[in-house]
Each structure stands twice: as C-alpha cells, then as structure tokens.
Design an enzyme around this catalytic site. Structure first.
Site, PDB file in Angstrom:
ATOM      1  N   CYS A 135      16.112  94.576  -6.878  1.00  0.00           N
ATOM      2  CA  CYS A 135      15.085  93.528  -6.904  1.00  0.00           C
ATOM      3  C   CYS A 135      15.465  92.453  -5.887  1.00  0.00           C
ATOM      4  O   CYS A 135      16.444  91.720  -5.985  1.00  0.00           O
ATOM      5  CB  CYS A 135      15.041  92.763  -8.313  1.00  0.00           C
ATOM      6  SG  CYS A 135      13.809  91.505  -8.302  1.00  0.00           S
ATOM      7  N   CYS A 138      15.019  88.957  -6.813  1.00  0.00           N
ATOM      8  CA  CYS A 138      16.095  88.383  -7.833  1.00  0.00           C
ATOM      9  C   CYS A 138      17.379  88.043  -7.425  1.00  0.00           C
ATOM     10  O   CYS A 138      17.863  87.056  -7.832  1.00  0.00           O
ATOM     11  CB  CYS A 138      15.802  89.533  -9.082  1.00  0.00           C
ATOM     12  SG  CYS A 138      14.490  90.138  -9.643  1.00  0.00           S
ATOM     13  N   ASP A 139      17.917  88.973  -6.403  1.00  0.00           N
ATOM     14  CA  ASP A 139      19.409  88.885  -6.182  1.00  0.00           C
ATOM     15  C   ASP A 139      19.459  88.438  -4.696  1.00  0.00           C
ATOM     16  O   ASP A 139      20.421  88.196  -4.356  1.00  0.00           O
ATOM     17  CB  ASP A 139      19.873  90.310  -6.433  1.00  0.00           C
ATOM     18  CG  ASP A 139      19.639  90.793  -7.784  1.00  0.00           C
ATOM     19  OD1 ASP A 139      19.868  89.618  -8.741  1.00  0.00           O
ATOM     20  OD2 ASP A 139      19.692  91.828  -8.121  1.00  0.00           O
TER      21      ASP A 139
END
Length: 308
Positions: A135, A138-139
């Site tokens: 992701c 997300c990261d």
C-alpha cells in the site's frame, strides 16, 4: 419460519458491501455489515480516485469511503466488527459464523473483496513492514526522499508510482512485459515524470537487506535471465489480487481463481446467497463496478426475500 437476526447479512464493508447495505435498508430490510478490516476496504487506502463519476477533480479514497459509511449509518445499517469464518445453510436462511459468535439472516450478500497478491521471492515475507509494502499511500511517507521500487503494470501500480514520485527521490517501475496495462490518463502523467525509470521485461528475483530492512531489489530479465541490482529502501508490490473467499470453499461456487461465480445481478447457484464487488467473477474491478454490484446484489436479495 423462525425469527432471524437480520433480513440481509452483508459480509464485507468496502464500496460493494456499503452500497448493498444502503440499498437493503432503503428497501425496508434489516441489514447488517460484518467486517473486521476497516470500512471502505481498498478504497479507504487509495490516495486519489480520478474515475469515479461525480467528482470532476477526483476524490480522496478515504473521504469517499467515509461518506459511504456515513450514508449507511444514516439508513440504519447495523455493524458487527468481527471476522466471518463461515456461512452455513439453515432450513430457511443462513447462519453467519464469526470469531465473536453466530448470527442468522434470511439472505446473505458476500462482498469481502480481495487482498494484494504476493510475490514468490525468498526473503520477501520477512521484510514486510521493513521495506516491503502493498500500500503506497499507507507506507509511502516512510520512504520520503529515498529510492523505491514498484512492481506491476496495471492501474494500481502506476497510481502507486504517481503518488510515490511526489515524495521519493527516484521510483523504479518493474514490469514483466514491455507495455503497461494502465489507463491512458495514468500513462500520460507517468511519461511526464523525470524521476521515474521503467524497467521492462523484468521480474523480482531477489531482495537484499541490511540491518533487518530492505536495502536492494534484484531483478532478472524474463527472456535472458540477466540480473540487475537496484539499491532501494522500499518495494511496493502491485501485481493483482486474491479474492477473500476462502471461507466459502465447499459452500459456494468458486472459479479457478477463487472468485465467487455470480452474474451481474449477484445471484449465485446457492438460493439466497449473492456476491458483489471484487470477490465476484468479472472482468473489471473498480470502485464504480463495486458499488454497482452492491446495488444489484441487494436488489436481487430483496426480490428473493419477497418471494419467500
């Protein structure tokens, strides 16, 4: 017919599940969403959605998912935050088995979506959360100002590159073919970036680590086998999905890929069981098709219950 906890149980709370809940509740049915991974599914982890109708400038995925959730709440859709482990047939309905208990419903809509497919590369699993991610939104911020690698050739992979190119020093896009499958609008933006390098006809062969974190990605040419090692702090894998339908094995019809066999109306060969969204056998898996699936499956479920 005995009493049931709900008229319609919706398993999964991504765009398909939320829409199914909304349509079921608006039709006067008691509806419940079963979910344990967070409302919105993959949509909630998407930085920007450009092809959802009604948003000419695009929309933030999390915000769009949150709006769907608020709409479901407004119509009184109930929520149970617990993983579903099985769906069982009763004489005139279904039992939904979760890790937190059991519930009954007259009909069930399965909208559990899909999860990212992983690469079969030695050492990759151990580096998840230590440089390997599925992701980008997300990261990605963990790798600000660093060099990263994205693997894949579809819309998700290119969208990841577009996002990461804004915050990373350099982004390598590794694809096992010599042409990307992403939409033309994505490709136009990709070609305008000067900190992206396309690595064609290549696949990840090995990962290197230093101090327990990813340090490099070695790719091999699919035809010649020639290898190249790319120093990188992050590896983002976007090579497709695997349906979250294991709990239906032996109960509902699944195709060779593990997706639930159902038509555009969501109807499966199990009376009273319907499927919607990415978990269903179909060609295009997008937010717009997920919400359409959710509406169709809920309508089919409502019509089914009216005949009982």
């Amino acid at each position: 017919m005995g009493a049931f906890d709900f008229d319609i149980a919706v398993v999964g709370a991504g765009p398909a599940g939320l829409t199914a809940g909304i349509y079921a509740a608006r039709a006067g049915m008691s509806a419940c969403l079963f979910d344990s991974v967070g409302y919105g599914g993959q949509l909630a982890q998407t930085d920007w959605v450009e092809n959802y109708p009604g948003f000419p400038e695009g929309a933030n995925g999390f915000d769009l998912a949150d709006n769907m959730k608020q709409q479901a709440d407004r119509f009184g859709v109930q929520e149970i935050d617990c993983p579903v482990t099985a769906v069982e047939r009763l004489a005139e309905g279904f039992r939904v088995v979760t890790e937190c208990g059991e519930h009954t419903a007259r009909a069930v809509v399965v909208a559990t979506g899909a999860r990212p497919r992983k690469l079969d590369v030695s050492g990759l699993l151990e580096l998840e959360g230590r440089g390997v991610s599925y992701c980008a939104t997300c990261d990605g911020n963990f790798f600000r100002g660093r060099d990263v690698v994205v693997v894949g050739g579809g819309d998700t992979a290119v969208a990841d590159v577009l996002y990461l190119a804004q915050i990373c020093r350099k982004v390598y896009l590794v694809h096992r073919r010599d042409q990307l499958r992403a939409a033309a609008s994505y490709l136009e933006r990709l070609n305008a970036l000067d900190n992206v390098e396309l690595v064609w006809n290549s696949a990840v062969a090995q990962v290197g680590q230093e101090g327990g974190s990813l340090a490099s990605v070695t790719v091999a040419h699919v035809a010649t086998g020639e290898k190249r090692t790319i120093p990188a702090s992050g590896l983002f894998v976007a090579v497709g999905t695997v349906p979250n339908a294991e709990f239906l094995q032996g109960f509902a019809p699944l195709d060779e890929g593990g997706y639930v066999v159902a038509g555009e109306d969501g109807v499966t060969s199990v009376p009273g069981l319907f499927a919607a969204g990415d978990v269903r056998t179909k060609v295009l898996r997008q937010v717009v098709t997920a919400v359409s699936d959710g509406a169709n499956a809920a309508q089919s479920a409502v019509e089914y219950l009216h005949t009982r």
